[in-house]
Design an enzyme around this catalytic site. Structure first.
Site, PDB file in Angstrom:
ATOM      1  N   SER A 115      20.305 114.798 -66.791  1.00 16.97           N
ATOM      2  CA  SER A 115      21.555 113.846 -66.980  1.00 16.97           C
ATOM      3  C   SER A 115      20.872 113.011 -68.125  1.00 16.97           C
ATOM      4  CB  SER A 115      21.552 113.151 -65.613  1.00 16.97           C
ATOM      5  OG  SER A 115      22.507 111.871 -65.921  1.00 16.97           O
ATOM      6  N   TYR A 172      18.258 108.050 -57.926  1.00 23.63           N
ATOM      7  CA  TYR A 172      19.043 109.251 -58.499  1.00 23.63           C
ATOM      8  C   TYR A 172      18.393 109.504 -59.939  1.00 23.63           C
ATOM      9  CZ  TYR A 172      22.252 111.968 -60.933  1.00 23.63           C
ATOM     10  OH  TYR A 172      22.892 113.260 -61.870  1.00 23.63           O
ATOM     11  N   LYS A 204      15.969 112.905 -61.314  1.00 22.20           N
ATOM     12  CA  LYS A 204      15.981 113.658 -62.590  1.00 22.20           C
ATOM     13  C   LYS A 204      15.070 113.884 -63.272  1.00 22.20           C
ATOM     14  CE  LYS A 204      20.354 115.125 -61.709  1.00 22.20           C
ATOM     15  NZ  LYS A 204      20.253 116.376 -60.812  1.00 22.20           N
TER      16      LYS A 204
HETATM   17  P1  NAD Z   1      28.978 118.233 -56.983  1.00 26.31           P
HETATM   18  O1  NAD Z   1      28.533 117.171 -55.999  1.00 26.31           O
HETATM   19  O2  NAD Z   1      30.286 118.399 -57.392  1.00 26.31           O
HETATM   20  O3  NAD Z   1      28.083 119.387 -56.968  1.00 26.31           O
HETATM   21  C1  NAD Z   1      26.929 119.347 -56.480  1.00 26.31           C
HETATM   22  C2  NAD Z   1      26.958 120.666 -55.483  1.00 26.31           C
HETATM   23  O4  NAD Z   1      25.722 120.828 -54.595  1.00 26.31           O
HETATM   24  C3  NAD Z   1      27.780 120.379 -54.149  1.00 26.31           C
HETATM   25  O5  NAD Z   1      28.849 121.388 -54.214  1.00 26.31           O
HETATM   26  C4  NAD Z   1      27.014 120.065 -52.994  1.00 26.31           C
HETATM   27  O6  NAD Z   1      27.735 120.556 -51.721  1.00 26.31           O
HETATM   28  C5  NAD Z   1      25.966 120.766 -53.298  1.00 26.31           C
HETATM   29  N1  NAD Z   1      24.550 120.501 -52.791  1.00 26.31           N
HETATM   30  C6  NAD Z   1      24.093 119.217 -52.685  1.00 26.31           C
HETATM   31  N2  NAD Z   1      22.826 119.451 -51.877  1.00 26.31           N
HETATM   32  C7  NAD Z   1      22.792 120.634 -51.573  1.00 26.31           C
HETATM   33  C8  NAD Z   1      21.670 121.154 -50.773  1.00 26.31           C
HETATM   34  N3  NAD Z   1      20.696 120.686 -50.309  1.00 26.31           N
HETATM   35  N4  NAD Z   1      21.782 122.559 -50.791  1.00 26.31           N
HETATM   36  C9  NAD Z   1      22.835 123.352 -51.349  1.00 26.31           C
HETATM   37  N5  NAD Z   1      24.051 122.751 -51.982  1.00 26.31           N
HETATM   38  C10 NAD Z   1      23.803 121.321 -51.937  1.00 26.31           C
HETATM   39  O7  NAD Z   1      28.171 117.504 -58.460  1.00 26.31           O
HETATM   40  P2  NAD Z   1      28.317 117.762 -59.883  1.00 26.31           P
HETATM   41  O8  NAD Z   1      29.032 116.743 -60.743  1.00 26.31           O
HETATM   42  O9  NAD Z   1      29.138 119.239 -59.897  1.00 26.31           O
HETATM   43  O10 NAD Z   1      26.839 117.810 -60.402  1.00 26.31           O
HETATM   44  C11 NAD Z   1      26.078 118.914 -60.442  1.00 26.31           C
HETATM   45  C12 NAD Z   1      24.665 118.710 -60.882  1.00 26.31           C
HETATM   46  O11 NAD Z   1      24.897 118.059 -62.254  1.00 26.31           O
HETATM   47  C13 NAD Z   1      24.121 117.677 -60.036  1.00 26.31           C
HETATM   48  O12 NAD Z   1      22.572 117.965 -60.128  1.00 26.31           O
HETATM   49  C14 NAD Z   1      24.255 116.414 -60.593  1.00 26.31           C
HETATM   50  O13 NAD Z   1      23.132 115.557 -60.491  1.00 26.31           O
HETATM   51  C15 NAD Z   1      24.161 116.759 -62.364  1.00 26.31           C
HETATM   52  N6  NAD Z   1      24.967 115.770 -62.904  1.00 26.31           N
HETATM   53  C16 NAD Z   1      25.992 115.392 -62.871  1.00 26.31           C
HETATM   54  C17 NAD Z   1      26.741 114.524 -63.682  1.00 26.31           C
HETATM   55  C18 NAD Z   1      28.173 113.889 -63.440  1.00 26.31           C
HETATM   56  O14 NAD Z   1      28.480 112.966 -64.093  1.00 26.31           O
HETATM   57  N7  NAD Z   1      28.921 114.567 -62.574  1.00 26.31           N
HETATM   58  C19 NAD Z   1      26.087 114.049 -64.986  1.00 26.31           C
HETATM   59  C20 NAD Z   1      24.744 114.574 -65.125  1.00 26.31           C
HETATM   60  C21 NAD Z   1      24.253 115.602 -64.177  1.00 26.31           C
HETATM   61  C1  WQD Z   2      31.789 105.081 -67.378  1.00 27.63           C
HETATM   62  C2  WQD Z   2      32.166 103.700 -67.933  1.00 27.63           C
HETATM   63  C3  WQD Z   2      32.044 101.762 -66.561  1.00 27.63           C
HETATM   64  C4  WQD Z   2      34.990 103.068 -63.193  1.00 27.63           C
HETATM   65  C5  WQD Z   2      27.236 107.971 -64.262  1.00 27.63           C
HETATM   66  C6  WQD Z   2      25.965 108.138 -63.920  1.00 27.63           C
HETATM   67  C7  WQD Z   2      25.295 108.834 -64.730  1.00 27.63           C
HETATM   68  C8  WQD Z   2      25.896 110.251 -64.936  1.00 27.63           C
HETATM   69  C9  WQD Z   2      27.334 110.119 -65.284  1.00 27.63           C
HETATM   70  C10 WQD Z   2      25.034 111.647 -63.325  1.00 27.63           C
HETATM   71  C11 WQD Z   2      31.352 102.728 -67.475  1.00 27.63           C
HETATM   72  C12 WQD Z   2      33.341 102.112 -66.684  1.00 27.63           C
HETATM   73  C13 WQD Z   2      33.805 103.095 -64.557  1.00 27.63           C
HETATM   74  C14 WQD Z   2      35.940 102.081 -63.142  1.00 27.63           C
HETATM   75  C15 WQD Z   2      35.298 101.039 -65.306  1.00 27.63           C
HETATM   76  N1  WQD Z   2      25.849 110.983 -63.699  1.00 27.63           N
HETATM   77  N2  WQD Z   2      34.248 102.093 -65.540  1.00 27.63           N
HETATM   78  N3  WQD Z   2      36.029 101.172 -64.273  1.00 27.63           N
HETATM   79  O1  WQD Z   2      28.162 105.015 -65.090  1.00 27.63           O
HETATM   80  O2  WQD Z   2      28.530 106.093 -67.452  1.00 27.63           O
HETATM   81  O3  WQD Z   2      27.506 107.289 -65.638  1.00 27.63           O
HETATM   82  O4  WQD Z   2      28.019 109.272 -64.370  1.00 27.63           O
HETATM   83  O5  WQD Z   2      23.970 112.040 -63.783  1.00 27.63           O
HETATM   84  O6  WQD Z   2      23.903 108.706 -64.370  1.00 27.63           O
HETATM   85  O7  WQD Z   2      25.317 106.626 -63.927  1.00 27.63           O
HETATM   86  O8  WQD Z   2      29.835 106.741 -65.507  1.00 27.63           O
HETATM   87  O9  WQD Z   2      32.558 107.136 -64.865  1.00 27.63           O
HETATM   88  O10 WQD Z   2      30.772 105.470 -63.810  1.00 27.63           O
HETATM   89  O11 WQD Z   2      31.556 104.992 -66.029  1.00 27.63           O
HETATM   90  O12 WQD Z   2      35.668 100.289 -66.432  1.00 27.63           O
HETATM   91  O13 WQD Z   2      36.535 101.976 -61.999  1.00 27.63           O
HETATM   92  O14 WQD Z   2      33.601 103.551 -67.121  1.00 27.63           O
HETATM   93  O15 WQD Z   2      31.469 100.395 -66.442  1.00 27.63           O
HETATM   94  O16 WQD Z   2      31.336 101.725 -68.670  1.00 27.63           O
HETATM   95  P1  WQD Z   2      28.579 106.155 -66.099  1.00 27.63           P
HETATM   96  P2  WQD Z   2      31.101 106.066 -64.994  1.00 27.63           P
END
Ligand code: NAD
Ligand code: WQD
Length: 342
Positions: free
Chosen positions: A126, A151, A155
């Site tokens: 991330s 979290y 990562k």
């Molecule tokens: P998500 O929660 O939709 O998907 C994660 C999946 O993993 C879920 O289906 C959950 O049931 C499963 N899971 C969790 N723990 C588990 C375990 N111990 N065994 C088996 N399954 C398990 O999340 P997502 O948004 O699809 O994110 C996927 C990956 O990408 C994650 O590692 C997350 O940290 C990373 N990521 C997400 C974002 C984002 O903003 N969505 C940004 C950067 C990184």
């Molecule tokens: C985006 C912008 C808020 C909600 C998060 C995790 C990051 C990554 C992606 C996993 C910000 C603003 C939000 C609302 C708002 N995930 N906002 N009103 O914080 O950039 O990133 O998701 O790895 O680690 O921290 O994403 O979608 O929460 O916010 O104004 O109701 O929207 O302040 O500027 P963020 P977000």
């Protein structure tokens, strides 16, 4: 024989979209998920989009014995590890849940990949690893900052575990993809994001406000040092993001690149403010969002966007979908969810 890929967390938001793109690219997929933050309907969605019977195993990656049985049952050379808990705020309140789940599941994966001689690991990292960067856009060389949440710390730790393990296991290759802000849904509206409870992320809050589930969107701060005063992010379409995994997988399978462990930013290279996103959503879908300016949210960084040129050059991958297409798909998905509820 087709190449099989293990997709842990494949019932989740990004995993389900990646499963679709893997199948479109000619791979076979095995999905393993404990459904802790997802629903079997996502797997059904993947099956409907691709017209394929995809094997699904309800497995907790923290349960080493159950996870091991999956390695005994399926012949894959590559794994994409999405399985993790991902809510930043929750991780501050329940750090042990995050350290337990995100680290144990990943340690199990890497050990089993080593023990079963399965060489390729693709890890979901991330942009959170960069913290508040000193310079924009961020490249892979931009120094990581101390994590601001448990979290984020998981990562960073998983990236380090992967780097060090690969250094010690000559047959192994790994790529960490650092996602920026994934948004949107599959254009079929059969899979998308499933936020539980009140959405913490911006776009799900916007779509739920548009649908009347939430009364009013709070924009957290309009006095930041940015052109319109709201924070700036790099919003990456989830289908584009899914395709980056296919490109990274090809790179590992073809043993391209001189390093066995690599890191790539996955973003568009375009910074978009909160207000721009909200206005863009209104325009793309021809509707109005009820919003108000609220105080800043603790812990938010002012701005971050990617320099994706390394992924563009080395993976041959580019973000292709326009913001308008993405915001339209997000709304179509919300409408699909609302119909499903009724
Ligand atoms: P998500 O929660 O939709 O998907 C994660 C999946 O993993 C879920 O289906 C959950 O049931 C499963 N899971 C969790 N723990 C588990 C375990 N111990 N065994 C088996 N399954 C398990 O999340 P997502 O948004 O699809 O994110 C996927 C990956 O990408 C994650 O590692 C997350 O940290 C990373 N990521 C997400 C974002 C984002 O903003 N969505 C940004 C950067 C990184
Ligand atoms: C985006 C912008 C808020 C909600 C998060 C995790 C990051 C990554 C992606 C996993 C910000 C603003 C939000 C609302 C708002 N995930 N906002 N009103 O914080 O950039 O990133 O998701 O790895 O680690 O921290 O994403 O979608 O929460 O916010 O104004 O109701 O929207 O302040 O500027 P963020 P977000």
């Amino acid at each position: 024989m087709k190449e099989t890929v293990l997709v842990t967390g494949g019932a989740g938001y990004i995993g389900s979209h990646t499963a679709v793109e893997l199948i479109n690219a000619g791979f076979d997929v095995v999905i393993a998920d404990n459904l802790s933050n997802s629903d079997l309907q996502a797997v059904e969605g993947v099956r409907r989009i691709t017209g394929r019977e995809i094997p699904f195993e309800q497995v907790d990656c923290c349960d080493r014995e159950a996870f091991k049985r999956l390695f005994e049952r399926y012949e894959f050379r590559s794994a994409i590890h999405f399985a993790a808990s991902k809510a930043v705020g929750e991780s501050v309140e329940q750090p042990l849940k995050y350290y337990r789940n995100n680290l144990t599941s990943f340690l199990n994966l890497v050990e089993l990949m080593r023990d079963f001689h399965r060489p390729n690991i693709l890890f979901s990292s991330s942009c959170t690893v960069y913290g508040e960067p000193d310079k924009q856009p961020v490249t892979e060389q931009t120094p990581r900052k101390p994590a601001t949440s448990p979290y984020g710390n998981t990562k960073q730790m998983c990236e380090d575990i992967l780097r060090d393990s690969i250094a010690a296991i000559p047959e192994m290759r790994g790529i960490a993809l650092r996602y920026f802000n994934p948004i949107g849904a599959h254009p079929s509206a059969l899979i998308g994001e499933l936020p539980r409870g009140v959405p913490q992320n911006l776009l799900p809050y916007v779509t739920q406000t548009a649908a009347g589930i939430r009364e009013c969107l709070s924009i957290f701060g309009d006095d930041y040092p940015t052109p319109d005063g709201t924070c700036i992010r790099d919003y990456i379409d989830v289908v584009d993001l899914a395709r980056a995994h296919v490109a990274a997988l090809h790179r590992m399978l073809e043993k391209r690149g001189t390093e066995r462990y690599e890191v790539f930013n996955v973003g568009t290279g375009r910074g978009v403010s909160v207000l721009e996103l909200v206005k863009g959503f209104e325009k793309a879908n021809n509707l109005k969002i009820n919003y108000r300016i609220a105080p800043r949210r603790a812990g938010d960084i002012v701005a971050i966007w990617a320099d994706p040129s390394l992924a563009n050059r080395e993976l041959g991958w580019h973000a292709e979908r326009t913001l308008e297409e993405t915001l339209h798909a997000a709304w179509e998905w919300q409408c699909h969810l609302d119909r499903r509820e009724k």
